[in-house]
Design a protein around this motif. Sequence first.
Motif, PDB file in Angstrom:
ATOM      1  N   GLY A 196     151.245  22.969  70.039  1.00 48.03           N
ATOM      2  CA  GLY A 196     152.331  24.278  69.798  1.00 48.03           C
ATOM      3  C   GLY A 196     153.604  22.957  69.476  1.00 48.03           C
ATOM      4  N   GLY A 197     154.526  24.084  68.783  1.00 51.34           N
ATOM      5  CA  GLY A 197     155.780  22.932  68.951  1.00 51.34           C
ATOM      6  C   GLY A 197     156.024  21.925  67.757  1.00 51.34           C
ATOM      7  N   PHE A 198     157.249  21.265  68.256  1.00 48.30           N
ATOM      8  CA  PHE A 198     157.292  19.887  67.314  1.00 48.30           C
ATOM      9  C   PHE A 198     157.771  18.883  68.234  1.00 48.30           C
ATOM     10  N   TYR A 199     157.913  17.287  68.078  1.00 48.24           N
ATOM     11  CA  TYR A 199     157.677  16.221  68.428  1.00 48.24           C
ATOM     12  C   TYR A 199     159.019  16.545  67.514  1.00 48.24           C
ATOM     13  N   LEU A 200     160.748  15.177  68.700  1.00 55.04           N
ATOM     14  CA  LEU A 200     161.541  14.752  67.512  1.00 55.04           C
ATOM     15  C   LEU A 200     161.324  14.079  66.854  1.00 55.04           C
ATOM     16  N   SER A 201     160.476  13.178  67.582  1.00 51.49           N
ATOM     17  CA  SER A 201     159.906  11.921  66.573  1.00 51.49           C
ATOM     18  C   SER A 201     158.898  12.191  65.457  1.00 51.49           C
ATOM     19  N   ARG A 202     158.516  11.332  64.596  1.00 56.11           N
ATOM     20  CA  ARG A 202     156.685  11.197  64.331  1.00 56.11           C
ATOM     21  C   ARG A 202     155.978  11.675  64.784  1.00 56.11           C
ATOM     22  N   THR A 203     154.980  12.179  64.378  1.00 58.49           N
ATOM     23  CA  THR A 203     153.887  12.187  65.703  1.00 58.49           C
ATOM     24  C   THR A 203     152.979  10.907  65.759  1.00 58.49           C
ATOM     25  N   GLU A 204     153.390   9.897  64.698  1.00 60.53           N
ATOM     26  CA  GLU A 204     152.654   8.637  64.976  1.00 60.53           C
ATOM     27  C   GLU A 204     153.434   7.847  66.205  1.00 60.53           C
ATOM     28  N   SER A 205     154.976   8.201  66.071  1.00 62.46           N
ATOM     29  CA  SER A 205     155.683   7.071  66.576  1.00 62.46           C
ATOM     30  C   SER A 205     155.265   6.340  67.720  1.00 62.46           C
ATOM     31  N   LYS A 206     155.703   5.353  68.293  1.00 65.84           N
ATOM     32  CA  LYS A 206     155.292   4.704  69.440  1.00 65.84           C
ATOM     33  C   LYS A 206     155.925   3.629  69.573  1.00 65.84           C
ATOM     34  N   GLU A 207     157.545   3.574  68.533  1.00 59.57           N
ATOM     35  CA  GLU A 207     158.200   2.756  69.413  1.00 59.57           C
ATOM     36  C   GLU A 207     158.765   3.382  70.578  1.00 59.57           C
ATOM     37  N   LEU A 208     158.499   3.880  70.834  1.00 56.39           N
ATOM     38  CA  LEU A 208     159.351   4.882  72.338  1.00 56.39           C
ATOM     39  C   LEU A 208     157.828   4.937  73.027  1.00 56.39           C
ATOM     40  N   PHE A 209     158.546   5.012  74.947  1.00 54.89           N
ATOM     41  CA  PHE A 209     157.221   5.246  75.527  1.00 54.89           C
ATOM     42  C   PHE A 209     156.810   7.100  75.315  1.00 54.89           C
ATOM     43  N   ILE A 210     157.747   7.469  75.236  1.00 53.93           N
ATOM     44  CA  ILE A 210     157.889   9.144  75.224  1.00 53.93           C
ATOM     45  C   ILE A 210     158.405   9.476  73.821  1.00 53.93           C
ATOM     46  N   ASN A 211     157.841  10.624  73.562  1.00 51.58           N
ATOM     47  CA  ASN A 211     158.065  11.034  72.186  1.00 51.58           C
ATOM     48  C   ASN A 211     158.521  12.580  72.433  1.00 51.58           C
ATOM     49  N   PRO A 212     159.537  13.047  73.238  1.00 49.24           N
ATOM     50  CA  PRO A 212     159.506  14.321  73.564  1.00 49.24           C
ATOM     51  C   PRO A 212     159.308  15.107  72.645  1.00 49.24           C
ATOM     52  N   LYS A 213     159.845  16.505  72.772  1.00 48.24           N
ATOM     53  CA  LYS A 213     159.993  17.983  72.279  1.00 48.24           C
ATOM     54  C   LYS A 213     160.482  18.844  73.082  1.00 48.24           C
ATOM     55  N   GLU A 214     162.319  18.773  72.000  1.00 47.49           N
ATOM     56  CA  GLU A 214     162.569  19.192  72.978  1.00 47.49           C
ATOM     57  C   GLU A 214     163.314  20.506  72.223  1.00 47.49           C
ATOM     58  N   THR A 215     163.405  21.538  73.642  1.00 47.61           N
ATOM     59  CA  THR A 215     163.457  23.026  73.506  1.00 47.61           C
ATOM     60  C   THR A 215     164.720  23.834  73.788  1.00 47.61           C
ATOM     61  N   TYR A 216     165.453  22.841  74.450  1.00 47.26           N
ATOM     62  CA  TYR A 216     166.784  23.391  75.477  1.00 47.26           C
ATOM     63  C   TYR A 216     167.789  23.735  74.404  1.00 47.26           C
ATOM     64  N   ASP A 217     168.354  24.973  74.443  1.00 51.22           N
ATOM     65  CA  ASP A 217     169.712  24.773  73.263  1.00 51.22           C
ATOM     66  C   ASP A 217     170.764  24.602  74.316  1.00 51.22           C
ATOM     67  N   GLY A 218     171.302  22.686  74.111  1.00 47.58           N
ATOM     68  CA  GLY A 218     172.862  22.382  74.721  1.00 47.58           C
ATOM     69  C   GLY A 218     173.651  22.816  73.933  1.00 47.58           C
ATOM     70  N   ALA A 219     174.646  21.923  73.867  1.00 46.01           N
ATOM     71  CA  ALA A 219     175.849  21.332  73.205  1.00 46.01           C
ATOM     72  C   ALA A 219     175.376  22.023  71.414  1.00 46.01           C
ATOM     73  N   ILE A 220     174.386  21.513  71.089  1.00 44.30           N
ATOM     74  CA  ILE A 220     173.841  21.949  69.623  1.00 44.30           C
ATOM     75  C   ILE A 220     172.419  22.898  69.739  1.00 44.30           C
ATOM     76  N   PRO A 221     171.838  23.481  68.987  1.00 47.02           N
ATOM     77  CA  PRO A 221     170.634  24.799  69.242  1.00 47.02           C
ATOM     78  C   PRO A 221     169.272  23.332  69.204  1.00 47.02           C
ATOM     79  N   SER A 222     168.309  23.262  69.710  1.00 52.22           N
ATOM     80  CA  SER A 222     167.308  22.858  69.295  1.00 52.22           C
ATOM     81  C   SER A 222     167.222  22.499  68.681  1.00 52.22           C
ATOM     82  N   GLY A 223     165.873  21.624  67.589  1.00 50.78           N
ATOM     83  CA  GLY A 223     165.113  21.541  66.258  1.00 50.78           C
ATOM     84  C   GLY A 223     163.790  22.609  66.517  1.00 50.78           C
ATOM     85  N   ASN A 224     163.194  22.847  67.951  1.00 51.08           N
ATOM     86  CA  ASN A 224     162.892  23.496  67.492  1.00 51.08           C
ATOM     87  C   ASN A 224     162.715  24.883  67.631  1.00 51.08           C
ATOM     88  N   SER A 225     163.806  25.225  68.327  1.00 52.34           N
ATOM     89  CA  SER A 225     164.739  27.033  68.156  1.00 52.34           C
ATOM     90  C   SER A 225     164.769  26.690  67.090  1.00 52.34           C
TER      91      SER A 225
END
Length: 645
Positions: A501-530
């Motif tokens: 469930g949910g959405f990754y920040l980068s494309r699912t196949e992305s291997k550029e970085l060691f982690i592909n986060p799923k951002e859910t916290y609404d900080g200064a800007i609402p998260s993409g998942n929200s």
Amino acid sequence: MNNNLINETSPYLIQHAGNPVNWYPWCDEAFEKSKLLDIPIFLSIGYSTCHWCHVMAHESFEDKKTAEILNNNFVCIKVDREERPDIDSVYMSVCQALTGNGGWPMSIFMTWDKKPFFAGTYFPPVSKYGMPGFPDLLNAVANQWRTNKNKLLKSAENIILHLNQPQNQVIKEKTKNLEDIAAEQLKRNFDEKFGGFGSAPKFPAPHNLMFLMIYSVIKNDPKSLEMAEKTLIQMRKGGIFDQIGFGFSRYSTDRFFLAPHFEKMLYDNALMIAAYSTAYSITQNSLYLDTAKKTALYTLREMTYSEGGFYSAQDADSEGIEGKFYTFAPEEIISVLGTENGRNFAQVFDITQNGNFEGSSIPNLLKSSDLNTDFSDDLQKLYEYRKKRAKLHIDDKFLLSWNAMMIAAMSLLYRVSKKTEYLSTAEKAQKFTEKNLRCGSQLYTSSRGGRHTCKGVLDDYAFYILALLELYGSTLDVKYLNEADFLSNVTISLFADSKNGGFYLSRTESKELFINPKETYDGAIPSGNSVMAYNFIRLYQITENEKYREYAEKQLKFMSVKAQDYPAGHCMFLLAKLIYDNPPEHITVVPKNKTDLKKVLEILPPSANVLVVNENEKYSLKNNKTTYYICRNHSCMPPFNDYVP
């Protein structure tokens, strides 16, 4: 002599192109050089209107001795956090994990294969504030690399293992809904005297205020509306709102909303327009509409490109001093407005000899009880005077997600004000976006000078879908609805975690970085998942297409797990959930002709879910006139010709 940043699109990177530091952009060449020379990477992340980024640049990156240490011991990489939100997100999680906080400039030390082993933010040129001097830190890291490299590599592996730990959350038993808990958390944190939440610094968090306003209406909770209104009024009166040129700064450094951190960000002003427009639609208090209009005016005259896009930000500094552009002395006011008008203006706007900010005065109305006095002529004179007195740097790149927020905000403001200028601005910006930040199903994060940068991340797709839905709500033009539908399916294919469930920040196949986060916290800007939860709900409620109900419920389930530990940090998601559980009325309109459709737009409520259809077997014209089919509270009424809000 310039370094490797000279041909970049980012104003932030170009600002550092003349540094004696041999900067690279984020590129394969830099990482290959690090590996070949067996030296670590120093990664510096910031943005062009960041005050402390300027400070560290002047103190360290422009200093030849510091640059020599960097060049001899590190491969140095500069990243604009706004152009590469994926890189910023990953290494911000590193910084927060290692130091307990984060911010910009962000300073990361890492290996050639992008594994971090040390992190921090601003470092002074000599040891102070309890922080090591930057040259001392560089020498210490370089020495550790030469003498104890295995320890640093082991540290990097441990950091990555920690950040990649699976988060197997389960929904805890609870006696109240998440939205009720969030409202209670915000109430406990509310500043009864000065508005806002917590102590200094205070961020506007307009999506939190919108959640409270919608919550107050649905749950019949006057206290939630009271908190939102208190905060909106205090911000409108305070120095966080530019009383001379309008628009909002990024946050307040004090609890009163008097002294801001003076940079102005496009996203803040978009969200503020939406919050004040929402407040007006609920309360009909003209102060809120006036504030939204003034913020839109700021955007139109300071942040809008002639071809339609919106610039990203305005700097906090002028002539090297933070806030100098915005402050005044009484004699300045009198010299522009004359003695009588000047003294009156200075008294009302708290401009005094002693000042309220570092010996000068930030115009504000916090001590004024009457906000209805018309100072428009005086404000225009001071605005013109201030423009000649100094100039602010503008980050003139176009960020898709931020442009989309402003398109959505202008669309909403049009619906509550009926002023066509806002709708035409939104539509022009959407056309600019299509031309400069999109190619077929591919969106791009940033564009400048006719060149776009990397492929879009989740936020770009989520906010652009939101903008298209808001444009549809303001025009009832089905092309926007169809594009929102198309891009929603693209977003699912590119970013969705079909298993968990949910959405990754980068494309699912992305291997550029060691982690592909799923951002859910609404900080200064609402998260993409929200925002995707909101988009699915709106698409379902407008189109009544069952596939979107399934997507919405799946996303609500995912987000409910993520939000349970601190619901108040997920207000955009909870706003979406409120709308799902308590849907606005659904209006299906069968227009007799295009002229009638324009009349429909003038009378429909801003929050309604409206679907326009041509006459068919299910929806026919009654009495050969424009016909409305309305459903509310899970029941539908007979068709009729005259809609009364």
